[in-house]
Structures are given as C-alpha cells and as structure tokens.
Design a protein around this motif. Structure first.
Motif, PDB file in Angstrom:
ATOM      1  N   LEU A 154       0.855  -1.088   0.029  1.00 49.27           N
ATOM      2  CA  LEU A 154      -0.131  -0.005   0.044  1.00 49.27           C
ATOM      3  C   LEU A 154       1.014   1.223  -0.278  1.00 49.27           C
ATOM      4  O   LEU A 154       0.828   2.291  -0.736  1.00 49.27           O
ATOM      5  N   LEU A 155       1.902   1.193   0.894  1.00 47.44           N
ATOM      6  CA  LEU A 155       2.607   2.434   1.000  1.00 47.44           C
ATOM      7  C   LEU A 155       3.454   2.710  -0.387  1.00 47.44           C
ATOM      8  O   LEU A 155       3.532   3.905  -0.904  1.00 47.44           O
ATOM      9  N   VAL A 158       1.071   4.166  -2.908  1.00 46.64           N
ATOM     10  CA  VAL A 158       0.724   5.538  -2.397  1.00 46.64           C
ATOM     11  C   VAL A 158       2.051   6.423  -2.549  1.00 46.64           C
ATOM     12  O   VAL A 158       1.958   7.634  -3.458  1.00 46.64           O
ATOM     13  N   PHE A 159       3.151   6.194  -2.327  1.00 51.60           N
ATOM     14  CA  PHE A 159       4.323   6.981  -2.460  1.00 51.60           C
ATOM     15  C   PHE A 159       4.865   7.108  -3.856  1.00 51.60           C
ATOM     16  O   PHE A 159       5.278   7.889  -4.338  1.00 51.60           O
ATOM     17  N   ALA A 161       2.957   7.102  -6.442  1.00 54.17           N
ATOM     18  CA  ALA A 161       1.863   8.095  -7.157  1.00 54.17           C
ATOM     19  C   ALA A 161       2.335   9.511  -6.550  1.00 54.17           C
ATOM     20  O   ALA A 161       2.505  10.157  -7.542  1.00 54.17           O
ATOM     21  N   LEU A 162       2.494   9.737  -5.474  1.00 53.47           N
ATOM     22  CA  LEU A 162       2.933  11.184  -5.014  1.00 53.47           C
ATOM     23  C   LEU A 162       4.293  11.526  -5.663  1.00 53.47           C
ATOM     24  O   LEU A 162       4.712  12.797  -5.790  1.00 53.47           O
TER      25      LEU A 162
END
Ligand code: HEM
Length: 208
Positions: A154-155, A158-159, A161-162
């Motif tokens: 998950l991390l 998310v990171f 994409a960021l």
C-alpha cells in the motif's frame, strides 16, 4: 551561448551525471511500476522484454536509483536547509505564479519550493525503498508477516503516485523557468537568469 565566459557554473559534470542517472532510473521505474500496477497499462511491459522481465528488472533499477539518489541527497542537502526567506518565498509563491514577482525575497542557490520538494523526495525515496524491499518476493517477502507485506504494498503504491506527481512538478518548473534545463544539461546558467531567480546566489558568485 554555452561557452559564454560570463555564464555562471551551477553544476559540475559529476553532479549532472549523478542527477541524470537518477532521472533515467526514475522514468524506467515509473513505466515498469505502472505496467505492473494496472492491467490497462500492462502493454508497457513490452518495453522491458515482457511481464517476467519487468518484474525482475523493476526492483534492481530501484536499488540503482536509491544508490545514486543517496549520493545526490548528501551532495545537495546542505544547500536545501529552509531559512526564513524561503518560508516567505513559499507564502508569496502564488503572487509569482500569477505573474508578479516583485515582492519575492532574494533566493540563494535554491528557492523555498525547490527545497521543500527536495525534502519530500528524500522522504518518498526512503519509504519507496524500504517498502520495496518488504514486497520484493524473490528475496525478502517471505521473511515478513503478511500484514507487513500488505502495508508495504500500500505504501509503495501511494508514495509512487506522490513521487510521480512531485517529479511532474519538478520537470514542469524546470521547463517553465526558461534557462533552467541547460543548468542540468551543460552545467551553466546566464547571469541574467541567476540575477532574476536566485539573486543572493548571483551576488555570492559574482561578488556584486
Ligand atoms: C526526469 C526528468 C528530470 C528533469 C528534466 C530534471 C531537471 C532538473 C533541472 C533542470 C534541475 C536544475 C534546477 C536548478 O538548478 O535550479 C534539477 C535539479 C535537481 N533535480 Fe531534477 N530533473 C528530473 C528528474 C529528477 C529526479 C527523478 C530527481 C530525484 C528523485 C531529481 C532531483 C533533483 C535535485 C535534488 C535537484 C537539485 C535541486 C535541489 O537540490 O533542490 N530530478 N533537475
């Protein structure tokens, strides 16, 4: 233009090589990572020799990027410390984007926006690297409880994409501020560019 003796040296050849290896790794990682993220993007695996090769290569390219990023991080971290004028710059950034840069405080080698982006990249790279190790099936995943591997996945997403969004901003800003890209291509900038965008650095470099 490039050989104008009045130009100011902004990056050495070694700093530029360091940056571009990091940048090329980033592009390869974004393409291979996205191809494994969603079936609609799976055709991108063709760029890496198919699905299996993409899955093998992606984490190794990540390790290479991390190594080069760490060198770049320690090279530039001293120049990216936030000072009062940088926070002021960040507060007034909207005025500048709207076309009025008269009230912008004088900036050193980097402005407040570049500095915040720099620290964000440091955090994102750390999270991506650690979570990437946790979810690297071939070597490490089996050593972690399944809950940790799921959190890692998950991390990582998310990171990633960021980080892609942050690099789009980084590249856009480099193109938007004319005369910046050449700093990373040839190592030099014009005096006019330095005076306009990084006046404190201009004064420091020229003694004027
Ligand atoms: C792939 C396309 C990229 C382009 C076109 C690009 C372009 C540039 C340019 C033109 C500069 C010089 C800015 C200046 O001197 O004011 C720069 C600086 C820099 N870039 Fe990139 N870059 C790219 C990717 C990356 C990536 C992937 C990273 C790191 C993950 C990165 C990290 C940096 C850092 C740390 C600096 C120095 C600025 C600072 O320390 O605040 N760049 N880049």
């Amino acid at each position: 233009m490039i050989r104008d003796p009045h130009d100011l040296q902004r990056y050495t050849a070694s700093e530029r090589a360091n940056h571009w290896v990091t940048g090329i790794c980033f592009i390869l990682l974004a393409l291979s990572g996205l191809s494994l993220f969603h079936p609609a993007l799976f055709p991108l695996t063709m760029l890496f020799g198919g699905g299996t090769w993409t899955r093998i290569l992606h984490p190794f390219i990540g390790v290479v990027m991390m190594l080069f990023f760490v060198v770049m991080f320690f090279r530039f971290q001293g120049l990216n410390r936030m000072r009062e004028a940088d926070w002021e710059w960040v507060k007034r950034a909207k005025e500048m984007v709207n076309g009025d840069d008269h009230n912008m405080p004088e900036m050193g080698k980097y402005n407040g926006g570049q500095k915040l982006l720099f620290w964000f990249l440091g955090v994102a790279m750390l999270v991506l690297f650690v979570s990437g190790i946790v979810i690297w099936r071939a070597y490490f995943s089996a050593s972690f409880p399944i809950g940790v591997v799921r959190l890692g996945a998950l991390l990582h997403a998310v990171f990633a994409a960021l980080m892609i969004a942050a690099i789009i901003v980084h590249v856009y800003a480099a193109i938007w501020v004319r005369g910046t890209i050449r700093a990373m291509l040839y190592g030099t900038v014009t005096r006019a560019w330095a005076k306009q965008h990084h006046r404190a650095w201009y004064k420091q470099m020229t003694g004027k």
